[in-house]
Enzyme design. Structure first.
Site, PDB file in Angstrom:
ATOM      1  N   THR A 150      42.577  28.450   9.471  1.00 53.19           N
ATOM      2  CA  THR A 150      41.292  28.713   8.815  1.00 53.19           C
ATOM      3  C   THR A 150      41.388  29.949   7.950  1.00 53.19           C
ATOM      4  O   THR A 150      42.028  30.921   8.349  1.00 53.19           O
ATOM      5  CB  THR A 150      40.225  28.980   9.892  1.00 53.19           C
ATOM      6  OG1 THR A 150      39.993  27.766  10.565  1.00 53.19           O
ATOM      7  CG2 THR A 150      38.931  29.499   9.300  1.00 53.19           C
ATOM      8  N   GLY A 180      33.940  23.735  14.961  1.00 51.17           N
ATOM      9  CA  GLY A 180      34.706  24.837  15.556  1.00 51.17           C
ATOM     10  C   GLY A 180      33.935  26.147  15.512  1.00 51.17           C
ATOM     11  O   GLY A 180      32.710  26.170  15.360  1.00 51.17           O
ATOM     12  N   ASP A 181      34.659  27.241  15.632  1.00 52.05           N
ATOM     13  CA  ASP A 181      34.045  28.574  15.646  1.00 52.05           C
ATOM     14  C   ASP A 181      33.669  29.053  14.242  1.00 52.05           C
ATOM     15  O   ASP A 181      32.820  29.932  14.087  1.00 52.05           O
ATOM     16  CB  ASP A 181      35.015  29.587  16.253  1.00 52.05           C
ATOM     17  CG  ASP A 181      36.322  29.647  15.458  1.00 52.05           C
ATOM     18  OD1 ASP A 181      36.917  28.579  15.229  1.00 52.05           O
ATOM     19  OD2 ASP A 181      36.727  30.755  15.060  1.00 52.05           O
TER      20      ASP A 181
END
Ligand code: SD4
Length: 318
Positions: A150, A180-181
């Site tokens: 990322t 996701g985060d």
């Protein structure tokens, strides 16, 4: 003082562009958006924007976020398909009074209405990766989730405004709808111009368990240097996960404070990052974790050339 720091070597060209803007007195929001878009647009990066690897159903679903450290405005999109620059949609959403995090169809509807560029984000190269991985999984039981990069950034402009942003295609072969985060405040990113900011890359499911980006900003607020804050947060949470769950996912964090000082920590081998400040021309570092201390070494010419060569090498169908 100005500065910008980002996860992974792939951010380098974006960091270069952003640093020119910041040097000329540009805004931290414009600079970070430009830098992230550069990564999103580059077709050979397999985990951000165009060319990102697809989910289980061979669709490219993207997550992105933007935060303004002056106003604490947050905007994010998750599992959005067929738009060229998710980070710009996230930034636009950060200006809304409510409805700041939109997912899937709702995010697409908003982006369409606002006139953002549509684009089929699934490249032929990504299709080959997908088919190859399917064969590998069938033959060798390889975990579908390996492989992810990322882009996460923190930026400071000459007026003292700070921003943070992320963009990702998430985990390769993820379930449709998995988030996701990266678009989650406090986990994938956080920034407060009164203190500093942080951003994460790694296994989102684990990063979220510790709100690690927020934890780093909190430690900096207590007076820690970004390097110390990153090392402490990553080491503590890595230990915590191992104690409670027997293992910890990949976790690499970058941070910068409002003086332009920066820090990086990781629990993996071979994490790279890019940084530029008023005192330091754009540069790529590699980080090694030696007994909890993270040592940063400038990437060699050879490493940099090899990186591009392997990213752009022709891909064979298995
Ligand atoms: C996610 N954190 O979706 C992202 C993936 C990633 O480096 O960072 N890869 O979980």
């Amino acid at each position: 003082m100005w500065g910008i720091i980002a996860t992974w070597r792939m951010a380098y060209e974006g960091i270069e562009k952003a640093s020119e803007m910041l040097k000329a007195g540009g805004d931290a929001g414009d600079a970070i958006e430009t830098a992230v878009r550069e990564v999103e647009d580059f077709p050979y990066y397999k985990s951000v924007g165009y060319g990102g690897l697809p989910n289980e159903e061979m669709e490219v679903e993207l997550d992105a976020a933007y935060m303004d450290g002056d106003t604490l405005d947050i905007g994010a999109v998750a599992a959005i398909k067929d738009f060229a620059n998710p980070v710009s949609i996230a930034r636009r959403l950060s200006k809304e009074p409510v409805n700041n995090l939109l997912v899937g169809e709702g995010a697409e509807k908003f982006a369409h209405k606002e006139g953002f560029e549509r684009k089929n984000m699934l490249t032929d190269r990504a299709k080959i990766h997908y088919r190859n991985r399917k064969k590998e999984i069938a033959q060798t039981e390889i975990k579908p989730y390996a492989g992810h990069d990322t882009v996460g950034m923190v930026c400071l402009d000459t007026r003292g405004k700070m921003t943070s942003a992320t963009s990702t295609s998430g985990l390769f072969m993820k379930k449709k709808g998995r988030v996701g985060d990266s678009p989650i405040s406090g986990s994938g990113f956080y920034v407060d111009s009164k203190v500093g900011g942080a951003s994460a890359t790694g296994l989102g499911e684990d990063v979220m368990k510790g709100c690690v980006s927020y934890e780093i900003v909190r430690l900096m607020k207590e007076g820690m240097h970004p390097q110390e804050a990153c090392e402490k947060a990553v080491a503590m949470f890595d230990r915590e996960l191992k104690e409670r769950r027997g293992k910890a996912g990949d976790m690499s964090l970058i941070a910068m404070n409002n003086k332009g000082e920066w820090g990086v920590a990781t629990n993996i081998e071979g994490f790279s990052f890019a940084v530029a400040t008023e005192n330091e021309a754009p540069v790529v570092y590699l980080t090694k974790n030696v007994d909890g201390k993270c040592i940063h070494e400038m990437a060699s010419r050879e490493w940099l050339d090899d990186y591009m060569r392997t990213r752009t090498a022709p891909l064979k169908e298995l």
